[in-house]
Design a protein around this motif. Sequence first.
Motif, PDB file in Angstrom:
ATOM      1  N   LEU A   8       0.849  -1.189   0.000  1.00 40.54           N
ATOM      2  CA  LEU A   8       0.000   0.000   0.000  1.00 40.54           C
ATOM      3  C   LEU A   8       0.885   1.240   0.000  1.00 40.54           C
ATOM      4  O   LEU A   8       0.536   2.265   0.570  1.00 40.54           O
ATOM      5  CB  LEU A   8      -0.925  -0.007   1.219  1.00 40.54           C
ATOM      6  N   SER A   9       2.030   1.121  -0.623  1.00 42.99           N
ATOM      7  CA  SER A   9       3.008   2.204  -0.646  1.00 42.99           C
ATOM      8  C   SER A   9       2.470   3.434  -1.358  1.00 42.99           C
ATOM      9  O   SER A   9       2.033   3.350  -2.513  1.00 42.99           O
ATOM     10  CB  SER A   9       4.286   1.717  -1.348  1.00 42.99           C
ATOM     11  N   ARG A  10       2.483   4.566  -0.671  1.00 42.08           N
ATOM     12  CA  ARG A  10       2.083   5.865  -1.223  1.00 42.08           C
ATOM     13  C   ARG A  10       0.711   5.824  -1.905  1.00 42.08           C
ATOM     14  O   ARG A  10       0.513   6.452  -2.941  1.00 42.08           O
ATOM     15  CB  ARG A  10       3.165   6.383  -2.179  1.00 42.08           C
ATOM     16  N   CYS A  11      -0.215   5.096  -1.315  1.00 40.47           N
ATOM     17  CA  CYS A  11      -1.605   5.102  -1.800  1.00 40.47           C
ATOM     18  C   CYS A  11      -2.302   6.289  -1.136  1.00 40.47           C
ATOM     19  O   CYS A  11      -2.877   6.166  -0.048  1.00 40.47           O
ATOM     20  CB  CYS A  11      -2.303   3.790  -1.462  1.00 40.47           C
ATOM     21  N   VAL A  12      -2.244   7.431  -1.783  1.00 40.46           N
ATOM     22  CA  VAL A  12      -2.606   8.689  -1.132  1.00 40.46           C
ATOM     23  C   VAL A  12      -4.093   8.822  -0.841  1.00 40.46           C
ATOM     24  O   VAL A  12      -4.502   9.671  -0.033  1.00 40.46           O
ATOM     25  CB  VAL A  12      -2.144   9.881  -2.001  1.00 40.46           C
ATOM     26  N   ARG A  13      -4.941   8.015  -1.457  1.00 45.56           N
ATOM     27  CA  ARG A  13      -6.375   8.119  -1.214  1.00 45.56           C
ATOM     28  C   ARG A  13      -6.856   7.215  -0.085  1.00 45.56           C
ATOM     29  O   ARG A  13      -8.042   7.221   0.252  1.00 45.56           O
ATOM     30  CB  ARG A  13      -7.153   7.808  -2.497  1.00 45.56           C
ATOM     31  N   THR A  41       8.679  11.720   2.499  1.00 48.17           N
ATOM     32  CA  THR A  41       8.389  13.092   2.910  1.00 48.17           C
ATOM     33  C   THR A  41       7.297  13.741   2.067  1.00 48.17           C
ATOM     34  O   THR A  41       6.632  14.678   2.521  1.00 48.17           O
ATOM     35  CB  THR A  41       9.668  13.946   2.834  1.00 48.17           C
ATOM     36  N   ILE A  42       7.095  13.273   0.848  1.00 44.17           N
ATOM     37  CA  ILE A  42       6.070  13.834  -0.033  1.00 44.17           C
ATOM     38  C   ILE A  42       4.722  13.154   0.185  1.00 44.17           C
ATOM     39  O   ILE A  42       3.682  13.814   0.279  1.00 44.17           O
ATOM     40  CB  ILE A  42       6.502  13.710  -1.501  1.00 44.17           C
ATOM     41  N   PHE A  43       4.731  11.832   0.270  1.00 45.06           N
ATOM     42  CA  PHE A  43       3.518  11.061   0.521  1.00 45.06           C
ATOM     43  C   PHE A  43       3.730  10.222   1.786  1.00 45.06           C
ATOM     44  O   PHE A  43       4.064   9.042   1.712  1.00 45.06           O
ATOM     45  CB  PHE A  43       3.196  10.151  -0.663  1.00 45.06           C
ATOM     46  N   PRO A  44       3.560  10.809   2.964  1.00 39.17           N
ATOM     47  CA  PRO A  44       3.835  10.090   4.210  1.00 39.17           C
ATOM     48  C   PRO A  44       2.791   9.028   4.518  1.00 39.17           C
ATOM     49  O   PRO A  44       1.668   9.057   3.991  1.00 39.17           O
ATOM     50  CB  PRO A  44       3.808  11.202   5.262  1.00 39.17           C
ATOM     51  N   ASN A  45       3.162   8.118   5.361  1.00 39.58           N
ATOM     52  CA  ASN A  45       2.238   7.099   5.857  1.00 39.58           C
ATOM     53  C   ASN A  45       1.066   7.793   6.551  1.00 39.58           C
ATOM     54  O   ASN A  45       1.272   8.639   7.420  1.00 39.58           O
ATOM     55  CB  ASN A  45       2.982   6.189   6.834  1.00 39.58           C
ATOM     56  N   PRO A  46      -0.197   7.470   6.189  1.00 39.10           N
ATOM     57  CA  PRO A  46      -1.347   8.207   6.721  1.00 39.10           C
ATOM     58  C   PRO A  46      -1.796   7.779   8.108  1.00 39.10           C
ATOM     59  O   PRO A  46      -2.730   8.377   8.667  1.00 39.10           O
ATOM     60  CB  PRO A  46      -2.439   7.903   5.695  1.00 39.10           C
ATOM     61  N   MET A  47      -1.166   6.784   8.699  1.00 34.80           N
ATOM     62  CA  MET A  47      -1.670   6.217   9.949  1.00 34.80           C
ATOM     63  C   MET A  47      -1.241   7.034  11.163  1.00 34.80           C
ATOM     64  O   MET A  47      -0.122   7.538  11.234  1.00 34.80           O
ATOM     65  CB  MET A  47      -1.211   4.765  10.093  1.00 34.80           C
ATOM     66  N   SER A  48      -2.144   7.137  12.126  1.00 30.50           N
ATOM     67  CA  SER A  48      -1.849   7.820  13.385  1.00 30.50           C
ATOM     68  C   SER A  48      -1.186   6.846  14.362  1.00 30.50           C
ATOM     69  O   SER A  48      -1.100   5.635  14.106  1.00 30.50           O
ATOM     70  CB  SER A  48      -3.142   8.355  13.999  1.00 30.50           C
ATOM     71  N   SER A  74       8.259   6.395   7.308  1.00 28.16           N
ATOM     72  CA  SER A  74       7.531   7.644   7.532  1.00 28.16           C
ATOM     73  C   SER A  74       6.384   7.509   8.523  1.00 28.16           C
ATOM     74  O   SER A  74       5.658   8.474   8.764  1.00 28.16           O
ATOM     75  CB  SER A  74       7.015   8.260   6.213  1.00 28.16           C
ATOM     76  N   ALA A  75       6.191   6.336   9.113  1.00 25.36           N
ATOM     77  CA  ALA A  75       5.157   6.174  10.135  1.00 25.36           C
ATOM     78  C   ALA A  75       5.584   6.913  11.407  1.00 25.36           C
ATOM     79  O   ALA A  75       6.781   7.053  11.678  1.00 25.36           O
ATOM     80  CB  ALA A  75       4.935   4.694  10.433  1.00 25.36           C
ATOM     81  N   PRO A  76       4.625   7.388  12.216  1.00 20.39           N
ATOM     82  CA  PRO A  76       4.966   8.134  13.443  1.00 20.39           C
ATOM     83  C   PRO A  76       5.403   7.210  14.575  1.00 20.39           C
ATOM     84  O   PRO A  76       4.754   7.104  15.619  1.00 20.39           O
ATOM     85  CB  PRO A  76       3.649   8.849  13.772  1.00 20.39           C
ATOM     86  N   LEU A  77       6.531   6.552  14.367  1.00 21.26           N
ATOM     87  CA  LEU A  77       7.012   5.567  15.340  1.00 21.26           C
ATOM     88  C   LEU A  77       7.756   6.222  16.484  1.00 21.26           C
ATOM     89  O   LEU A  77       8.459   7.222  16.307  1.00 21.26           O
ATOM     90  CB  LEU A  77       7.937   4.571  14.655  1.00 21.26           C
TER      91      LEU A  77
END
Length: 244
Positions: A8-13, A41-48, A74-77
């Motif tokens: 699901l890499s950079r699946c922006v939707r 940095t352009i399309f970050p992981n969308p998960m909180s 890019s996840a908020p680890l």
Amino acid sequence: MRLQSLSLSRCVRLTGSSIRDFLVSAPATSSITELNLYGDTIFPNPMSVEELRDVFTRAPCFTSGELVYLDISSAPLDQGLLDAMPTQPKLRSLGLSYIPGLPLGVVSEFIRSKAAQVEILTLLGTSPELAPAQPRQASVSLHSQIIRPLCTAPFGLGTARDTEMLTRLRVIELSTALLSAVGSGAGSWRVVRSKGGRGWYVDTACGWVQGLAVHCCGGTWRRATHGDERWKCSRRQMGMSAVV
């Protein structure tokens, strides 16, 4: 249907909640062994943070311990999230790029205690200790916090060659600035670059081979150098060779 690989890499939707619900609840994802949630940095992981915690603690592909490939760049680890992840005894490749606030010590401890079989690690743009503004200090931090504790055999009564390694880590993908800072490398570690501009810091002198027999190597995986007779014998009798 049972998925084995999912990217699901950079699946922006896709939203973070949709990814969480799919991985946690969908029967098709219960057998995944290769999971790519890469972001940059352009399309970050969308998960909180909470969505990631749910995935780490409830998704069958994580709780089963069967993952072989995982990229959560890019996840908020942070340390708390990595502590929440179950042990991953089969994980061989781990992507942790573009996480600038993640300390190297946290990465090192996670690999040592929960993912000791990881061979390939990506750290592009990760950790304050690897900041490109201080490339020389970054090189020192890389060796002192990652390579030395994870990739150097502890000395006991025998020699380093006869001592089982703590982890299998031997390939680290780094930024071009940091690769330039390490220069010609240290010891057996060398820079390997691709034509596409990517680069890796690789332990070129060692490969992982299985012991010939229980009486010889205890039936465990051990690090052996190219000059080791055990390594040569393993190659000849078992058809194995070093990857690099």
